[in-house]
Motif scaffolding. Structure first.
Motif, PDB file in Angstrom:
ATOM      1  N   PHE A  60     -22.307  11.645 -26.763  1.00  0.00           N
ATOM      2  CA  PHE A  60     -22.186  11.856 -25.328  1.00  0.00           C
ATOM      3  C   PHE A  60     -21.598  13.248 -25.077  1.00  0.00           C
ATOM      4  CE2 PHE A  60     -18.615   9.632 -27.140  1.00  0.00           C
ATOM      5  CZ  PHE A  60     -17.501  10.296 -26.662  1.00  0.00           C
ATOM      6  N   LEU A 107     -18.870   3.653 -24.521  1.00  0.00           N
ATOM      7  CA  LEU A 107     -19.570   4.917 -24.725  1.00  0.00           C
ATOM      8  C   LEU A 107     -20.722   4.768 -25.711  1.00  0.00           C
ATOM      9  CD1 LEU A 107     -16.446   7.254 -25.005  1.00  0.00           C
ATOM     10  CD2 LEU A 107     -18.071   7.155 -23.094  1.00  0.00           C
ATOM     11  N   HIS A 121     -25.290  10.190 -21.601  1.00  0.00           N
ATOM     12  CA  HIS A 121     -24.081   9.854 -20.849  1.00  0.00           C
ATOM     13  C   HIS A 121     -23.114  11.032 -20.897  1.00  0.00           C
ATOM     14  CE1 HIS A 121     -21.057   7.132 -19.124  1.00  0.00           C
ATOM     15  NE2 HIS A 121     -20.182   7.685 -19.955  1.00  0.00           N
ATOM     16  N   ARG A 157     -18.810   9.046 -30.886  1.00  0.00           N
ATOM     17  CA  ARG A 157     -17.832   7.983 -30.669  1.00  0.00           C
ATOM     18  C   ARG A 157     -16.894   7.832 -31.860  1.00  0.00           C
ATOM     19  NH1 ARG A 157     -21.172   3.630 -29.216  1.00  0.00           N
ATOM     20  NH2 ARG A 157     -21.267   3.052 -31.414  1.00  0.00           N
ATOM     21  N   VAL A 209     -18.965  12.191 -19.725  1.00  0.00           N
ATOM     22  CA  VAL A 209     -17.639  11.882 -19.201  1.00  0.00           C
ATOM     23  C   VAL A 209     -17.100  13.152 -18.555  1.00  0.00           C
ATOM     24  CG1 VAL A 209     -15.293  11.132 -19.725  1.00  0.00           C
ATOM     25  CG2 VAL A 209     -17.222  10.184 -21.022  1.00  0.00           C
TER      26      VAL A 209
END
Length: 251
Positions: free
Chosen positions: A110, A106, A11, A182, A13
């Protein structure tokens, strides 16, 4: 290499909420991630293609300034084989602040990146390297030289003890691309404006030194008009580098 199990959870962002003040007048009508590069592509389009080609399956776009235009252009991300969702800032939250409201959405590890970066960095390898490091933050870094247009003096007790004519200093600088965990977001409340500069200082104060991911390939931050103009002038040469996976698909 990223394993298949890891690839299903890759993932990113993308921070795409800035006003692009330094890039005006280009950003008067368009958000910075949508400014065109070459004749056929927007910056964000290239980034999404690269992430998909690296094995990422989902992306969150943090938007604010002219955010509806980004939503209209990207949609659900399906044309890149991605699942794209959005988080919208109601007030400016700088570069880390938008992540705090996302923490429950999340994965454990990531990638975070600015939406105005053009690079051929392997985002999957950055994420994999960060995951293996066990650290809180991995910063992709590039080498840059800064020339001083003056003679530089070394002083001691009011006397000149050394002299260098127009020296060049070499540094490693942040590329605006990061691997993050995270747990790094845990100490901060939702809605807090926070930049990556302060995050790094906070981690150092807690004796959690971030890891450097040293990169030697192509990288440019198009936030400055001169850098944007240069990227456009050179795009014919850059296309095979930035979109090499697309070239391979056509073969």
């Amino acid at each position: 290499m990223i394993t298949m199990a890891e690839a299903t959870h890759m993932h990113a962002v993308i921070l795409a909420g800035g006003k692009g003040v330094r890039l005006r007048p280009y950003t008067t009508a368009l958000p910075k991630p949508l400014v065109p590069i070459g004749d056929d592509h927007a910056v964000l389009e290239i980034v999404l293609h690269q992430l998909s080609a690296c094995g990422f399956t989902s992306v969150t776009l943090a938007i604010n300034h002219l955010g509806p235009l980004i939503k209209a252009f990207v949609g659900d991300g399906s044309r890149w084989g991605l699942h794209v969702d959005y988080t919208e800032e109601r007030v400016p939250l700088s570069t880390v602040g938008p992540l705090f409201a996302l923490r429950d959405r999340l994965p454990e590890h990531f990638v975070v990146m600015n939406g105005d970066v053009l690079t051929d960095l392997d985002f999957a390898d950055l994420l994999h390297t960060h995951t293996l490091s066990g650290g809180a933050l991995t910063v992709a870094t590039a080498a840059r030289s800064v020339g001083i247009e003056f003679g530089v003096l070394d002083l001691h007790d009011g006397r000149i003890v050394g002299f260098t004519e127009k020296p060049t200093f070499r540094y490693r600088v942040s590329m605006g691309v990061y691997g993050m965990s995270r747990r790094t977001l845990a100490p901060y409340p939702d809605g807090l404006p926070l930049g990556f500069d302060q995050l790094v200082l906070d981690l150092l104060a807690r004796d959690e030194q971030p890891t450097s991911y040293d990169f030697t390939g192509y990288w440019v931050d198009i936030g400055q008009p001169e850098d944007y103009d240069e990227a456009n002038r050179n795009f014919a040469e850059l296309r095979p580098i930035l979109l090499r996976h697309r070239q391979e698909e056509k073969v």
